[in-house]
Design a protein around this motif. Structure first.
Motif, PDB file in Angstrom:
ATOM      1  N   ALA A 118       0.743  -1.354  -0.141  1.00 30.88           N
ATOM      2  CA  ALA A 118       0.011  -0.064   0.041  1.00 30.88           C
ATOM      3  C   ALA A 118       0.687   1.242   0.011  1.00 30.88           C
ATOM      4  CB  ALA A 118      -0.969   0.109   1.362  1.00 30.88           C
ATOM      5  N   ALA A 119       1.913   1.420   0.813  1.00 28.50           N
ATOM      6  CA  ALA A 119       2.686   2.643   0.841  1.00 28.50           C
ATOM      7  C   ALA A 119       3.600   2.785  -0.180  1.00 28.50           C
ATOM      8  CB  ALA A 119       3.717   2.510   2.062  1.00 28.50           C
ATOM      9  N   ALA A 120       3.818   1.768  -0.965  1.00 29.46           N
ATOM     10  CA  ALA A 120       4.723   1.749  -2.193  1.00 29.46           C
ATOM     11  C   ALA A 120       3.813   2.137  -3.536  1.00 29.46           C
ATOM     12  CB  ALA A 120       5.552   0.580  -2.329  1.00 29.46           C
ATOM     13  N   ARG A 121       2.502   1.746  -3.391  1.00 33.67           N
ATOM     14  CA  ARG A 121       1.651   2.160  -4.281  1.00 33.67           C
ATOM     15  C   ARG A 121       1.282   3.534  -4.131  1.00 33.67           C
ATOM     16  NH1 ARG A 121      -1.405  -2.787  -3.017  1.00 33.67           N
ATOM     17  NH2 ARG A 121      -2.711  -1.633  -1.800  1.00 33.67           N
ATOM     18  N   ALA A 122       0.935   3.966  -3.059  1.00 31.98           N
ATOM     19  CA  ALA A 122       0.742   5.468  -2.922  1.00 31.98           C
ATOM     20  C   ALA A 122       1.663   6.310  -3.313  1.00 31.98           C
ATOM     21  CB  ALA A 122       0.306   5.889  -1.376  1.00 31.98           C
ATOM     22  N   ALA A 123       3.113   6.074  -2.903  1.00 30.97           N
ATOM     23  CA  ALA A 123       4.255   6.839  -3.397  1.00 30.97           C
ATOM     24  C   ALA A 123       4.521   6.485  -4.949  1.00 30.97           C
ATOM     25  CB  ALA A 123       5.484   6.066  -2.710  1.00 30.97           C
ATOM     26  N   LEU A 124       4.322   5.680  -5.485  1.00 29.68           N
ATOM     27  CA  LEU A 124       4.613   5.304  -7.129  1.00 29.68           C
ATOM     28  C   LEU A 124       3.593   6.308  -7.578  1.00 29.68           C
ATOM     29  CD1 LEU A 124       6.134   4.289  -9.410  1.00 29.68           C
ATOM     30  CD2 LEU A 124       4.650   2.464  -9.273  1.00 29.68           C
ATOM     31  N   ALA A 125       2.114   6.069  -7.299  1.00 30.93           N
ATOM     32  CA  ALA A 125       1.033   7.136  -7.928  1.00 30.93           C
ATOM     33  C   ALA A 125       1.397   8.544  -7.708  1.00 30.93           C
ATOM     34  CB  ALA A 125      -0.375   6.479  -7.375  1.00 30.93           C
ATOM     35  N   GLY A 129       4.289  10.079  -7.265  1.00 29.94           N
ATOM     36  CA  GLY A 129       5.535  10.541  -7.723  1.00 29.94           C
ATOM     37  C   GLY A 129       5.250  10.401  -9.329  1.00 29.94           C
ATOM     38  N   THR A 130       4.425   9.465  -9.843  1.00 30.74           N
ATOM     39  CA  THR A 130       4.207   9.606 -11.353  1.00 30.74           C
ATOM     40  C   THR A 130       3.485  10.782 -11.655  1.00 30.74           C
ATOM     41  OG1 THR A 130       4.162   7.207 -11.419  1.00 30.74           O
ATOM     42  CG2 THR A 130       3.415   8.274 -13.311  1.00 30.74           C
ATOM     43  N   LEU A 159       5.519  13.819 -11.594  1.00 34.41           N
ATOM     44  CA  LEU A 159       6.609  13.933 -12.707  1.00 34.41           C
ATOM     45  C   LEU A 159       5.755  14.311 -13.888  1.00 34.41           C
ATOM     46  CD1 LEU A 159       9.211  13.373 -13.585  1.00 34.41           C
ATOM     47  CD2 LEU A 159       8.760  11.090 -13.987  1.00 34.41           C
ATOM     48  N   ALA A 160       4.571  13.903 -14.210  1.00 32.85           N
ATOM     49  CA  ALA A 160       3.890  14.377 -15.559  1.00 32.85           C
ATOM     50  C   ALA A 160       3.707  15.815 -15.516  1.00 32.85           C
ATOM     51  CB  ALA A 160       2.550  13.487 -15.530  1.00 32.85           C
ATOM     52  N   LEU A 161       3.153  16.072 -14.434  1.00 34.30           N
ATOM     53  CA  LEU A 161       2.843  17.683 -14.144  1.00 34.30           C
ATOM     54  C   LEU A 161       4.327  18.435 -14.372  1.00 34.30           C
ATOM     55  CD1 LEU A 161       0.486  17.609 -11.156  1.00 34.30           C
ATOM     56  CD2 LEU A 161      -0.133  17.933 -13.510  1.00 34.30           C
ATOM     57  N   ALA A 162       5.239  18.010 -13.703  1.00 31.44           N
ATOM     58  CA  ALA A 162       6.594  18.735 -13.725  1.00 31.44           C
ATOM     59  C   ALA A 162       7.152  18.752 -15.405  1.00 31.44           C
ATOM     60  CB  ALA A 162       7.686  18.034 -12.968  1.00 31.44           C
ATOM     61  N   VAL A 163       6.914  17.737 -16.053  1.00 30.55           N
ATOM     62  CA  VAL A 163       7.352  17.778 -17.578  1.00 30.55           C
ATOM     63  C   VAL A 163       6.728  18.804 -18.219  1.00 30.55           C
ATOM     64  CG1 VAL A 163       7.738  16.366 -19.406  1.00 30.55           C
ATOM     65  CG2 VAL A 163       8.528  15.118 -17.273  1.00 30.55           C
ATOM     66  N   GLY A 164       5.430  18.541 -18.081  1.00 27.31           N
ATOM     67  CA  GLY A 164       4.653  19.548 -18.804  1.00 27.31           C
ATOM     68  C   GLY A 164       4.824  21.068 -18.474  1.00 27.31           C
ATOM     69  N   ALA A 165       5.088  21.454 -17.162  1.00 25.95           N
ATOM     70  CA  ALA A 165       5.316  22.473 -16.823  1.00 25.95           C
ATOM     71  C   ALA A 165       6.762  23.061 -17.362  1.00 25.95           C
ATOM     72  CB  ALA A 165       5.055  22.675 -15.294  1.00 25.95           C
ATOM     73  N   ALA A 166       7.541  22.256 -17.347  1.00 24.28           N
ATOM     74  CA  ALA A 166       8.904  22.654 -17.947  1.00 24.28           C
ATOM     75  C   ALA A 166       8.750  22.858 -19.280  1.00 24.28           C
ATOM     76  CB  ALA A 166       9.743  21.355 -17.540  1.00 24.28           C
ATOM     77  N   LEU A 167       8.310  22.158 -20.154  1.00 24.46           N
ATOM     78  CA  LEU A 167       7.967  22.400 -21.611  1.00 24.46           C
ATOM     79  C   LEU A 167       7.630  23.802 -21.769  1.00 24.46           C
ATOM     80  CD1 LEU A 167       6.769  18.928 -22.628  1.00 24.46           C
ATOM     81  CD2 LEU A 167       8.909  19.917 -23.324  1.00 24.46           C
ATOM     82  N   VAL A 168       6.531  24.059 -21.021  1.00 29.67           N
ATOM     83  CA  VAL A 168       6.042  25.574 -21.187  1.00 29.67           C
ATOM     84  C   VAL A 168       7.318  26.952 -20.599  1.00 29.67           C
ATOM     85  CG1 VAL A 168       4.279  27.136 -20.421  1.00 29.67           C
ATOM     86  CG2 VAL A 168       3.862  24.761 -20.934  1.00 29.67           C
ATOM     87  N   TRP A 169       7.684  26.238 -19.441  1.00 30.15           N
ATOM     88  CA  TRP A 169       8.848  27.110 -18.896  1.00 30.15           C
ATOM     89  C   TRP A 169       9.916  27.471 -19.918  1.00 30.15           C
ATOM     90  CZ3 TRP A 169       9.075  29.085 -13.717  1.00 30.15           C
ATOM     91  CH2 TRP A 169      10.349  29.524 -13.375  1.00 30.15           C
ATOM     92  N   CYS A 170      10.445  26.469 -20.473  1.00 28.27           N
ATOM     93  CA  CYS A 170      11.513  26.415 -21.544  1.00 28.27           C
ATOM     94  C   CYS A 170      11.030  27.203 -22.789  1.00 28.27           C
ATOM     95  CB  CYS A 170      12.202  25.360 -21.675  1.00 28.27           C
ATOM     96  SG  CYS A 170      12.911  24.776 -20.367  1.00 28.27           S
ATOM     97  N   GLY A 171       9.606  27.430 -23.013  1.00 27.28           N
ATOM     98  CA  GLY A 171       9.226  27.898 -24.187  1.00 27.28           C
ATOM     99  C   GLY A 171       9.089  26.981 -25.462  1.00 27.28           C
TER     100      GLY A 171
END
Length: 209
Positions: A134-141, A143-144, A147-159
Motif C-alpha cells: 500500500a505505501a509503495a503504491r501511494a508513493a509510486l502513484a 510520484g508519477t 513527474l507528469a505535471l513537472a515535465v509539462g510545466a517545464a516544456l512551457v517554462w522553457c518555451g
C-alpha cells in the motif's frame, strides 16, 4: 483551438508569465531542460518496457490466469499514442509558442513530449501498482503524477510549448490510461481480483500489502 479566440489569448498570457519567470530565475533553466528530456521516447519507452517485463514476471510467478491482460493493454496504448498525436498535430497545425504562422512541417498541439512522458510513465506505474504494498503504491502513484505535471510545466517554462499543448496531452494521457486501468478489473488479471486464486500469492513477497 485552430480558429483562435479568448482561450488562445489566455494561453498566450500564461505562456508569457512562464517565460518571464524563466528569465527572472535563470538557475532553474537547467533542471527545467532536464525535465523536458524525460519526455523523449528514448527515456520513457525503456522505462515502460522494463515495467512491462517486471509485471509479466510477477504475474506469471503469482500464477495469475490473465497475467497478460494489463501488459497487453499497456502495450497497445503506447502504440496508439504516436498515431493519435501525429494525426492531431496535422489536423490542428498550431504554430510554435509566441508565433502566429504555423510551421508547415511540424504542429505543436498536442505536446508530444508531454504525452510520451505522461503515458509512458503512467503505464509503467499502472502495470506495477498491483504488485506493490500500500505505501509503495501511494508513493509510486503520487510520484508519477507529479513527474507528469513537472515535465509539462517545464516544456512551457522553457518555451517549447503553449500551455494548452500540454493540457491537451494530459487529457490524451487520461484517455489512454483509463482503458488500461479498467483492464486491471478483469478477474485474474492482477493479485486480489475475484476469480481463480493465483498460485503462491500468499507466500510471494510481491503480493499487495
Amino acid at each position: 483551438m485552430a480558429a483562435g479566440g479568448r482561450l488562445i489569448r489566455d494561453d498566450g498570457r500564461v505562456l508569457r508569465a512562464f517565460r518571464d519567470a524563466d528569465r527572472a530565475h535563470p538557475a532553474l533553466s537547467t533542471p527545467a531542460h532536464v525535465l523536458c528530456d524525460l519526455g523523449d521516447i528514448e527515456v520513457a519507452v525503456p522505462v515502460l518496457l522494463a515495467a512491462l517485463a517486471a509485471s509479466v514476471v510477477l504475474g506469471r510467478r503469482a500464477g495469475l490466469p490473465r497475467w497478460w491482460a494489463v501488459p497487453a493493454a499497456a502495450t497497445l496504448a503506447m502504440c496508439v499514442l504516436p498515431v493519435v498525436v501525429s494525426l492531431v498535430k496535422s489536423g490542428v497545425d498550431r504554430p510554435a509558442p509566441g508565433r502566429v504562422v504555423p510551421d508547415p512541417s511540424y504542429g505543436y498541439f498536442p505536446s508530444g513530449h508531454t504525452a510520451t512522458s505522461s503515458v509512458g510513465f503512467g503505464l509503467a506505474a499502472l502495470v506495477l501498482l498491483p504488485f506493490l504494498r500500500a505505501a509503495a503504491r501511494a508513493a509510486l502513484a503520487a510520484g508519477t503524477a507529479v513527474l507528469a505535471l513537472a515535465v509539462g510545466a517545464a516544456l512551457v517554462w522553457c518555451g517549447y510549448h503553449w500551455p494548452l499543448d500540454v493540457v491537451g496531452s494530459w487529457l490524451l494521457a487520461v484517455a489512454l490510461l483509463s482503458p488500461v486501468a479498467a483492464a486491471r478489473l478483469l478477474p485474474g488479471a492482477v493479485p486480489g481480483r475475484p476469480g481463480k486464486q493465483p498460485r503462491e500469492v500468499r507466500s510471494s513477497s510481491g503480493s499487495p500489502g
